[in-house]
Design a protein around this motif. Structure first.
Motif, PDB file in Angstrom:
ATOM      1  N   ARG A  17       9.666   7.775  -5.553  1.00  0.00           N
ATOM      2  CA  ARG A  17       9.803   8.560  -4.319  1.00  0.00           C
ATOM      3  C   ARG A  17      10.346   7.725  -3.184  1.00  0.00           C
ATOM      4  O   ARG A  17       9.789   6.686  -2.834  1.00  0.00           O
ATOM      5  N   ILE A  19      10.714   7.145   0.584  1.00  0.00           N
ATOM      6  CA  ILE A  19       9.985   7.568   1.785  1.00  0.00           C
ATOM      7  C   ILE A  19      10.856   7.381   3.023  1.00  0.00           C
ATOM      8  O   ILE A  19      10.988   8.287   3.839  1.00  0.00           O
ATOM      9  N   SER A  39       3.630  15.065   9.719  1.00  0.00           N
ATOM     10  CA  SER A  39       2.768  14.347   8.788  1.00  0.00           C
ATOM     11  C   SER A  39       3.517  14.134   7.480  1.00  0.00           C
ATOM     12  O   SER A  39       4.126  15.052   6.948  1.00  0.00           O
ATOM     13  N   GLY A  40       3.497  12.902   6.999  1.00  0.00           N
ATOM     14  CA  GLY A  40       4.191  12.601   5.748  1.00  0.00           C
ATOM     15  C   GLY A  40       5.644  12.222   5.930  1.00  0.00           C
ATOM     16  O   GLY A  40       6.352  11.982   4.960  1.00  0.00           O
ATOM     17  N   SER A  41       6.103  12.145   7.195  1.00  0.00           N
ATOM     18  CA  SER A  41       7.515  11.821   7.404  1.00  0.00           C
ATOM     19  C   SER A  41       7.793  10.330   7.257  1.00  0.00           C
ATOM     20  O   SER A  41       8.954   9.922   7.231  1.00  0.00           O
ATOM     21  N   GLY A  42       6.744   9.521   7.166  1.00  0.00           N
ATOM     22  CA  GLY A  42       6.959   8.094   6.922  1.00  0.00           C
ATOM     23  C   GLY A  42       6.691   7.201   8.116  1.00  0.00           C
ATOM     24  O   GLY A  42       7.125   6.047   8.147  1.00  0.00           O
ATOM     25  N   LYS A  43       5.942   7.695   9.112  1.00  0.00           N
ATOM     26  CA  LYS A  43       5.693   6.899  10.317  1.00  0.00           C
ATOM     27  C   LYS A  43       4.882   5.641   9.996  1.00  0.00           C
ATOM     28  O   LYS A  43       5.227   4.540  10.413  1.00  0.00           O
ATOM     29  N   THR A  44       3.783   5.845   9.244  1.00  0.00           N
ATOM     30  CA  THR A  44       2.960   4.696   8.878  1.00  0.00           C
ATOM     31  C   THR A  44       3.766   3.703   8.035  1.00  0.00           C
ATOM     32  O   THR A  44       3.691   2.494   8.235  1.00  0.00           O
ATOM     33  N   THR A  45       4.556   4.252   7.122  1.00  0.00           N
ATOM     34  CA  THR A  45       5.371   3.393   6.268  1.00  0.00           C
ATOM     35  C   THR A  45       6.352   2.568   7.096  1.00  0.00           C
ATOM     36  O   THR A  45       6.569   1.384   6.827  1.00  0.00           O
ATOM     37  N   PHE A  57       1.321  -2.596  -1.749  1.00  0.00           N
ATOM     38  CA  PHE A  57       1.112  -1.412  -2.596  1.00  0.00           C
ATOM     39  C   PHE A  57       1.941  -1.493  -3.868  1.00  0.00           C
ATOM     40  O   PHE A  57       3.041  -2.054  -3.869  1.00  0.00           O
ATOM     41  N   GLN A  97      -4.931   3.811  11.762  1.00  0.00           N
ATOM     42  CA  GLN A  97      -5.191   5.207  12.108  1.00  0.00           C
ATOM     43  C   GLN A  97      -6.672   5.473  12.377  1.00  0.00           C
ATOM     44  O   GLN A  97      -7.030   6.191  13.279  1.00  0.00           O
TER      45      GLN A  97
HETATM   46  N1  LIG Z   1       1.393   3.258  -0.984  1.00  0.00           N
HETATM   47  C1  LIG Z   1       1.996   4.416  -1.224  1.00  0.00           C
HETATM   48  N2  LIG Z   1       2.255   4.794  -2.486  1.00  0.00           N
HETATM   49  C2  LIG Z   1       2.873   5.962  -2.748  1.00  0.00           C
HETATM   50  N3  LIG Z   1       3.230   6.843  -1.809  1.00  0.00           N
HETATM   51  C3  LIG Z   1       3.000   6.537  -0.530  1.00  0.00           C
HETATM   52  C4  LIG Z   1       2.364   5.301  -0.165  1.00  0.00           C
HETATM   53  N4  LIG Z   1       2.262   5.259   1.171  1.00  0.00           N
HETATM   54  C5  LIG Z   1       2.794   6.408   1.621  1.00  0.00           C
HETATM   55  N5  LIG Z   1       3.240   7.171   0.610  1.00  0.00           N
HETATM   56  C6  LIG Z   1       3.891   8.481   0.745  1.00  0.00           C
HETATM   57  O1  LIG Z   1       4.888   8.370   1.698  1.00  0.00           O
HETATM   58  C7  LIG Z   1       4.938   9.508   2.525  1.00  0.00           C
HETATM   59  C8  LIG Z   1       4.892   9.065   3.967  1.00  0.00           C
HETATM   60  O2  LIG Z   1       3.642   8.477   4.214  1.00  0.00           O
HETATM   61  P1  LIG Z   1       3.216   7.920   5.622  1.00  0.00           P
HETATM   62  O3  LIG Z   1       1.826   7.496   5.525  1.00  0.00           O
HETATM   63  O4  LIG Z   1       4.211   6.923   6.066  1.00  0.00           O
HETATM   64  O5  LIG Z   1       3.353   9.233   6.500  1.00  0.00           O
HETATM   65  P2  LIG Z   1       2.965   9.459   8.021  1.00  0.00           P
HETATM   66  O6  LIG Z   1       4.202   9.915   8.696  1.00  0.00           O
HETATM   67  O7  LIG Z   1       2.293   8.262   8.560  1.00  0.00           O
HETATM   68  O8  LIG Z   1       1.972  10.669   7.907  1.00  0.00           O
HETATM   69  P3  LIG Z   1       0.663  10.989   8.782  1.00  0.00           P
HETATM   70  O9  LIG Z   1       1.157  11.519  10.082  1.00  0.00           O
HETATM   71  O10 LIG Z   1      -0.044  12.025   7.993  1.00  0.00           O
HETATM   72  O11 LIG Z   1      -0.090   9.719   8.909  1.00  0.00           O
HETATM   73  C9  LIG Z   1       3.777  10.380   2.128  1.00  0.00           C
HETATM   74  O12 LIG Z   1       4.283  11.460   1.377  1.00  0.00           O
HETATM   75  C10 LIG Z   1       2.917   9.511   1.272  1.00  0.00           C
HETATM   76  O13 LIG Z   1       2.379  10.265   0.219  1.00  0.00           O
END
Ligand SMILES: Nc1ncnc2c1ncn2[C@@H]1O[C@H](COP(=O)(O)OP(=O)(O)OP(=O)(O)O)[C@@H](O)[C@H]1O
Ligand SMILES: [Mg+2]
Lengths: 252, 282
Positions: A17, A19, A39-45, A57, A97
């Protein structure tokens, strides 16, 4: 404009996948940049790719280049010419978070990283701890119970402890991943005020779910849509009030 | 109310029955131990001499033997287990951790008698040729008891360590701690309680083991002063005396020995529970 982090064609995938899909952005120095996105757009990543935490990871693969401006030098985040990992992470502090104190005492939570990562032990460490706790307004609340477990603090106090722990290591860049999302309104306000007071001394990249919070704190906005991000939006270009909401909603 | 109505009546009956049987066994042992103690004042059960021919039934050498053997086996086994845990948690190379985990799992399935057997033919001769004597000694029994306890102790310790490691590894990494620093300064200190309660359980097991002391410790009812001397544990004592047919003072002393073992293991498991109960949730 001076920038603290510069990302070029940054892509990140976990397993099969993808991200982040080619992020291009320069984050300005000593400003608050708020990352917005679904949510899930990849901000944390995205935040984690700046302190190389994604590498913890399984299945992580990263492409593209990232550079950080630390100690007055622009260096790659990883690869040749980059800082050692523990120094990078010391210079790029992160608040998660939800509050994540280590299962140790309140004092140890700050003293341990200070000793192990910054080499500050004994009195020097204690002074640095006191300074950091004062900076987040926690010193008076905890000075008489530093040896109690950190888990005995309230959620808001724990989050301020985590912020103090990052500040104690004298970072230049702060990554704040929705630092108020698990707190009630009053505790969240408290953290917001703190962030506001830090904005001139640190380069702050902050994820927020709340548009009003973003408007209160942000100098710049970055909008992440399904793993892509192109450029920043200065706060001055953002319409005010209810209009801003529709404006952002269109961008998301 | 909800939980009691959700368990079927037969299950409650069975568990009540089992509980009652266990309780009556405990009560029987404790009462007969007490009775033996009261009736057998002239037999000097807490005396230092065991000599049925002279009508002397002192259990003190066996109490001493049980305590020093189980403590020494525990000390050795606990340190080994901690070492194994640290290897499993990333202090050692990955291949070593894999081999170690597989062999530990395998070791839990080996019957005790095999440990004893192997030691009689491998360890005892080594001790004999290195230090003299018969080789059947405190040392031989302690080493094998320690080895036998390592798998269970390591796997329980590792469970606690692993859960704390998982909860804290990202935080520690974000602060710039290396995995080794994380393990030694965060995970181990935070699992102190579990390390301690696994030690208690290991002690309880070492104290209760009968076969290894009988096979390896030499069984002389004496106060062993050096690890090379022979000793006899309470459990071995019960096994040996019972199998040679006992009456009168001997029989009463056995009941008392059983009572002592039971009280000891009760204290151990209650303490272990109290410790585990007070810790943060794993
Ligand atoms: N370690 C990982 N292994 C596999 N998939 C991951 C991992 N970390 C994140 N993802 C996937 O990457 C996508 C983005 O995750 P991320 O945590 O960056 O989103 P986000 O924008 O921070 O969301 P939120 O607002 O809910 O915190 C999600 O679909 C998540 O399932
Ligand atoms: Mg997130």
């Amino acid at each position: 404009m001076e920038f603290c982090v510069s990302l070029r064609d940054l892509s990140v995938s976990f397993g099969s996948r993808q991200i982040l899909k080619g992020v291009n952005v320069d984050f300005p120095c000593r400003k608050v940049t708020v990352l917005l996105g679904r949510s899930g757009s990849g901000k944390t990543t995205l935040l984690r790719s700046i302190n190389r935490l994604n590498e913890s990871f399984d299945g992580y693969r990263g492409y593209g280049t990232g550079r950080v401006f630390l100690d007055g030098v622009l260096r790659p985040i990883s690869g040749s010419g980059s800082l050692p990992l523990s120094i990078l992470r010391r210079k790029v502090g992160m608040v998660f978070q939800s509050p994540n104190p280590l299962p140790l005492s309140i004092g140890k939570n700050i003293l341990l990283p200070l000793a192990l990562v910054a080499g500050k032990e004994g009195e020097e460490g204690k002074d640095a701890m006191k300074k950091a706790l004062e900076e987040v307004g926690l010193w008076r609340e905890v000075s008489d119970r530093l040896d109690r477990p950190a888990s005995s603090l309230s959620g808001g106090q724990q989050q301020r402890l985590c912020l103090a722990r990052a500040l104690a290591l004298t970072p230049e860049i702060l990554l704040l991943d929705e630092p108020t999302s698990s707190l009630d309104r009053a505790a969240g306000r408290r953290i917001e005020e703190l962030i506001f007071s830090l904005r001139e001394r640190y380069s702050i990249l902050m994820v927020s779910h709340s548009l009003s919070q973003a408007q209160r704190l942000g100098d710049y906005f970055a909008i992440l849509t399904e793993g892509t991000l192109n450029g920043l939006l200065p706060a001055s270009e953002l319409p005010h009030g209810a209009e801003a909401e529709t404006f952002i909603a269109n961008l998301l | 109310m909800f939980s009691s109505s959700s368990s079927p009546p037969w299950l409650r009956t069975v568990s009540l029955g089992v509980g009652a049987i266990l309780a009556s066994v405990f009560a029987f042992i404790l009462f007969s131990a007490l009775a033996a103690l009261l009736r057998g004042v002239e037999w000097e059960f807490f005396g230092a001499v065991w000599s049925p021919r002279e009508e002397k039934f002192g259990l003190l050498p066996m109490i001493y033997g049980s305590l020093i053997l189980s403590f020494s086996a525990l000390a050795l086994g606990w340190v080994l287990s901690l070492g194994c845990c640290c290897t499993l948690r990333g202090l050692g190379p990955r291949w070593l951790a894999k081999i170690l985990l597989t062999s530990l799992r395998f070791m839990t399935a080996i019957p005790t008698v095999v440990y004893g057997f192997a030691a009689v033919f491998l360890l005892v001769p080594v001790i004999r040729s290195a230090f003299g004597g018969s080789g059947f000694s405190w040392l031989a029994a302690a080493v094998m008891l320690a080895l036998q306890g390592v798998p269970a102790m390591t796997l329980t310790m590792d469970g606690a360590l692993q859960s704390i490691e998982e909860q804290t590894s990202l935080t520690a990494a974000a602060l710039g701690l290396t995995p080794v620093q994380h393990l030694t300064w965060v995970v181990l200190p935070a699992s102190k309680k579990w390390l301690l309660s696994s030690a208690l359980l290991g002690y309880g097991r070492a104290l209760g083991d009968t076969l290894l002391p009988i096979m390896l410790a030499g069984n002389a009812p004496q106060f062993a002063a050096s690890p090379l001397e022979s000793l006899r544990t309470l459990t071995a004592h019960i096994g040996l005396t019972l199998s040679t047919g006992a009456g009168g003072g001997e029989r009463s002393s056995l009941l008392l020995a059983g009572g002592l073992l039971l009280v000891n293991s009760m204290i151990v498991s209650l303490t272990a529970r109290a410790l585990a109960g007070r810790g943060p949730a794993a």
